[in-house]
Design a protein around this motif. Structure first.
Motif, PDB file in Angstrom:
ATOM      1  N   SER A 153       1.283  27.120  17.031  1.00 52.99           N
ATOM      2  CA  SER A 153       0.996  26.399  18.283  1.00 52.99           C
ATOM      3  C   SER A 153       1.774  25.086  18.321  1.00 52.99           C
ATOM      4  O   SER A 153       2.289  24.692  19.376  1.00 52.99           O
ATOM      5  CB  SER A 153      -0.508  26.152  18.431  1.00 52.99           C
ATOM      6  OG  SER A 153      -0.940  25.211  17.505  1.00 52.99           O
ATOM      7  N   LYS A 154       1.918  24.452  17.155  1.00 57.03           N
ATOM      8  CA  LYS A 154       2.712  23.205  17.115  1.00 57.03           C
ATOM      9  C   LYS A 154       4.183  23.515  17.380  1.00 57.03           C
ATOM     10  O   LYS A 154       4.889  22.755  18.043  1.00 57.03           O
ATOM     11  CB  LYS A 154       2.555  22.536  15.747  1.00 57.03           C
ATOM     12  CG  LYS A 154       1.218  21.838  15.564  1.00 57.03           C
ATOM     13  CD  LYS A 154       1.099  21.246  14.192  1.00 57.03           C
ATOM     14  CE  LYS A 154      -0.333  20.790  13.943  1.00 57.03           C
ATOM     15  NZ  LYS A 154      -0.600  20.559  12.535  1.00 57.03           N
ATOM     16  N   MET A 155       4.639  24.647  16.842  1.00 62.62           N
ATOM     17  CA  MET A 155       6.047  25.016  17.046  1.00 62.62           C
ATOM     18  C   MET A 155       6.311  25.301  18.528  1.00 62.62           C
ATOM     19  O   MET A 155       7.341  24.878  19.071  1.00 62.62           O
ATOM     20  CB  MET A 155       6.391  26.262  16.214  1.00 62.62           C
ATOM     21  CG  MET A 155       6.560  25.969  14.747  1.00 62.62           C
ATOM     22  SD  MET A 155       7.067  27.435  13.853  1.00 62.62           S
ATOM     23  CE  MET A 155       8.765  27.101  13.552  1.00 62.62           C
ATOM     24  N   VAL A 156       5.377  26.032  19.134  1.00 57.07           N
ATOM     25  CA  VAL A 156       5.523  26.357  20.567  1.00 57.07           C
ATOM     26  C   VAL A 156       5.555  25.065  21.373  1.00 57.07           C
ATOM     27  O   VAL A 156       6.355  24.904  22.290  1.00 57.07           O
ATOM     28  CB  VAL A 156       4.378  27.285  21.025  1.00 57.07           C
ATOM     29  CG1 VAL A 156       4.359  27.408  22.541  1.00 57.07           C
ATOM     30  CG2 VAL A 156       4.516  28.658  20.400  1.00 57.07           C
ATOM     31  N   ASP A 157       4.721  24.130  20.983  1.00 56.93           N
ATOM     32  CA  ASP A 157       4.664  22.833  21.646  1.00 56.93           C
ATOM     33  C   ASP A 157       6.018  22.115  21.560  1.00 56.93           C
ATOM     34  O   ASP A 157       6.456  21.465  22.497  1.00 56.93           O
ATOM     35  CB  ASP A 157       3.577  21.999  20.948  1.00 56.93           C
ATOM     36  CG  ASP A 157       2.853  21.130  21.937  1.00 56.93           C
ATOM     37  OD1 ASP A 157       2.752  21.551  23.111  1.00 56.93           O
ATOM     38  OD2 ASP A 157       2.421  20.036  21.545  1.00 56.93           O
ATOM     39  N   THR A 158       6.656  22.276  20.390  1.00 54.71           N
ATOM     40  CA  THR A 158       7.940  21.602  20.171  1.00 54.71           C
ATOM     41  C   THR A 158       9.056  22.256  20.973  1.00 54.71           C
ATOM     42  O   THR A 158       9.959  21.569  21.469  1.00 54.71           O
ATOM     43  CB  THR A 158       8.307  21.639  18.664  1.00 54.71           C
ATOM     44  OG1 THR A 158       7.142  21.339  17.921  1.00 54.71           O
ATOM     45  CG2 THR A 158       9.399  20.647  18.315  1.00 54.71           C
ATOM     46  N   LYS A 179      13.427  16.547  13.126  1.00 53.71           N
ATOM     47  CA  LYS A 179      12.678  16.493  11.860  1.00 53.71           C
ATOM     48  C   LYS A 179      11.323  17.197  11.976  1.00 53.71           C
ATOM     49  O   LYS A 179      10.920  17.935  11.073  1.00 53.71           O
ATOM     50  CB  LYS A 179      12.479  15.029  11.457  1.00 53.71           C
ATOM     51  CG  LYS A 179      12.095  14.887   9.992  1.00 53.71           C
ATOM     52  CD  LYS A 179      12.206  13.460   9.541  1.00 53.71           C
ATOM     53  CE  LYS A 179      11.627  13.261   8.160  1.00 53.71           C
ATOM     54  NZ  LYS A 179      12.206  14.093   7.143  1.00 53.71           N
ATOM     55  N   VAL A 180      10.673  16.984  13.115  1.00 53.11           N
ATOM     56  CA  VAL A 180       9.344  17.584  13.303  1.00 53.11           C
ATOM     57  C   VAL A 180       9.453  19.107  13.235  1.00 53.11           C
ATOM     58  O   VAL A 180       8.680  19.775  12.538  1.00 53.11           O
ATOM     59  CB  VAL A 180       8.748  17.175  14.675  1.00 53.11           C
ATOM     60  CG1 VAL A 180       7.395  17.826  14.890  1.00 53.11           C
ATOM     61  CG2 VAL A 180       8.633  15.658  14.764  1.00 53.11           C
ATOM     62  N   PHE A 181      10.467  19.625  13.948  1.00 51.32           N
ATOM     63  CA  PHE A 181      10.618  21.077  13.989  1.00 51.32           C
ATOM     64  C   PHE A 181      11.000  21.626  12.612  1.00 51.32           C
ATOM     65  O   PHE A 181      10.488  22.661  12.175  1.00 51.32           O
ATOM     66  CB  PHE A 181      11.673  21.480  15.022  1.00 51.32           C
ATOM     67  CG  PHE A 181      11.695  22.949  15.271  1.00 51.32           C
ATOM     68  CD1 PHE A 181      10.721  23.538  16.068  1.00 51.32           C
ATOM     69  CD2 PHE A 181      12.649  23.769  14.682  1.00 51.32           C
ATOM     70  CE1 PHE A 181      10.703  24.915  16.267  1.00 51.32           C
ATOM     71  CE2 PHE A 181      12.644  25.133  14.885  1.00 51.32           C
ATOM     72  CZ  PHE A 181      11.673  25.704  15.690  1.00 51.32           C
ATOM     73  N   SER A 182      11.883  20.902  11.943  1.00 50.14           N
ATOM     74  CA  SER A 182      12.322  21.328  10.610  1.00 50.14           C
ATOM     75  C   SER A 182      11.124  21.376   9.649  1.00 50.14           C
ATOM     76  O   SER A 182      10.979  22.315   8.871  1.00 50.14           O
ATOM     77  CB  SER A 182      13.394  20.355  10.138  1.00 50.14           C
ATOM     78  OG  SER A 182      13.508  20.379   8.779  1.00 50.14           O
TER      79      SER A 182
END
Lengths: 187, 285
Positions: A55-60, A119-122
């Motif tokens: 869900s965090k990845m989708v958000d990103t 960085k967040v996505f990585s």
């Protein structure tokens, strides 16, 4: 000592041995069942973690594509319509739907390489790898325990105890096998 | 290199001649003593043999410090090699499957970095005291139960608890270990797996990792033990060998260094086969 007493003692001793064996076998099966249940809850934990990270990845990636966000929202809706306790089959389905979302994200990453630089996505990519490793470990642990339980249940004379206490063979978690196949994500 | 090896070979030859003379004199002395003659020849033989052995060991140390050290430094990044130093008792006990020794000998310390994976290692000999009570009194002797090499590697996965994969050892720890059966029958036949948490065992021992551990066992005969603890992998291989020892009557040359390189292979194999160099599981700082 009269022969009748000897016979009675032998029969009594045999009955006691059988009773003790029955109790020990029953306890063994119950303990194994607890292990299977523990392993299943390990799958639940890993699935939930994967769901959270996803869900965090989708958000990103939502800034890059709406499609993945919609797909993910559909997964959330589908999940909300299910009971709290999922069956193994539902868990497999849940996992496959998340696989589909993940595959979509991977396609987005390939289309927008700049995402990798974020960085967040990585960090999320590292997290998802780790979560998937844990999910695989949970799945393997669960299947190993199910395999042990199932093979005991069908082995004579343990099968007699198993049927007396109403213990049945457990389902394997086979999502890994289907994972490579195309996943139907229609709702 | 030949300019360094030549004088060493000369010294080694001298030590071998002294040892041979001492050995022959000792045997002759024993025969003389048995046939009722003086024991002086036997004593002289033993002294000469002892001197020869001492000189041979000295040549061995010179070879390690002048030739082998340089050779290892060329092969291993940030290499530290010290033939006289070894892992201390505490570090060896950190494997948590080697028994606490009554006597310990540790030498040939080697540490460094391979493919970004840090490691430390040394040759280790562990002995336990055995006391036997007989009618003639008490007899104490020290028996070797481990002779081989002990390693500690950085491990690329963060995990909870501890996992041990052992060929014939047993955990020597107060941790609450449980025996774990993995899916591979061959793996379970070769190794016994103990873990404080069975999920961690399955997390670390992926099917590929199990195959690699099996391959290591085939490539490196001996009694192997692996312990995963605190983001480290401890490895002990009991093969009754000292890694970098020179042999009498064998020339010090490049072939010998090649043989030592083969001893180093286990380090490469552990890093490569177990993919310790892949840091994909750790969170970025």
């Amino acid at each position: 000592m009269e022969p009748i007493w000897i016979v009675l003692i032998v029969v009594g001793a045999l009955a006691l041995i059988i009773l003790l064996w029955y109790i020990a076998t029953m306890n063994g099966l119950r303990q194994l069942e607890v292990k299977v249940n523990e392993a299943e809850s390990g799958i639940d934990v890993a699935l939930t973690k994967r769901f959270d990270v996803l869900s965090k990845m989708v958000d990103t990636v939502k800034g890059y594509t709406k499609h993945e966000q919609e797909t993910f929202i559909n997964v959330v809706k589908w999940r909300n319509n299910l009971p709290e306790e999922l069956t193994i089959e539902q868990k497999e389905e849940f996992m496959q739907k998340m696989d589909a979302v993940q595959s979509g994200i991977n396609v987005v990453v390939e289309q927008y390489p700049e995402l990798k630089a974020e960085k967040v996505f990585s960090n999320l990519q590292h997290s998802i790898s780790d979560v998937e490793e844990h999910l695989q470990a949970s799945r393997r642990l669960y299947n190993a325990n199910v395999s042990r339980l199932n093979s005991r249940i069908v082995t004579f004379p343990i099968s007699i105890v198993a049927s007396k206490i109403g213990m049945q063979k457990k389902e394997f978690f086979e999502a890994e096998v289907k994972k490579r196949a195309d996943v139907d994500i229609s709702f | 290199m030949d300019t360094v090896l030549e004088p060493l070979n000369k010294k080694k030859k001298v030590s071998e001649i002294i040892m041979a003379l001492g050995g022959v004199t000792l045997v002759g002395g024993v025969l003389l003593f048995i046939s009722g003659n003086t024991f002086i020849v036997m004593i002289i033989g033993a002294i000469v043999l002892f001197i020869g052995l001492g000189y041979f060991n000295h040549v061995g140390t010179l070879f390690k410090s002048k030739v082998l050290k340089k050779h290892l430094e060329e092969k291993i990044e940030n290499c530290v090699y010290n033939p006289k130093k070894g892992l201390n008792k505490h570090e060896i006990m950190n494997t948590e499957f080697l028994k606490r020794p009554d006597r310990i000998k540790s030498e040939d310390y080697l540490s460094g970095e391979l493919d970004g994976v840090k490691f430390v290692s040394s040759d280790v000999v562990l002995k336990e005291r055995r006391v036997t009570h007989t009618s003639k009194g008490t007899r104490t002797r020290y028996v070797t139960y481990f002779h081989g090499r002990v390693f500690r590697f950085d491990f690329n996965k963060d995990f909870k608890g501890s996992v041990q994969v052992l060929e014939s050892y047993r955990p020597k720890s107060r941790r609450n270990f449980e025996k774990v059966s993995l899916e591979s029958v061959d793996f379970n036949d070769t190794y016994k797996t103990y873990a404080t948490d069975d999920h961690t065992a399955f997390y670390i021992l992926t099917p590929h990792f199990m195959e690699s551990l099996m391959a290591l066992e085939k490539k490196h005969p001996g009694n192997l033990g692996f312990s995963f603890l605190d983001s480290h992998l401890h490895v002990a291989i009991h093969n009754r060998r000292s890694s970098f020892s020179i042999r009498p009557f064998t020339k010090l040359d490049k072939d010998l260094l090649t043989r030592f390189d083969e001893d180093l292979n286990i380090i490469y194999d552990i890093v490569d086969d177990l993919k310790l160099n892949k840091d994909i599981f750790k969170e970025e700082e």
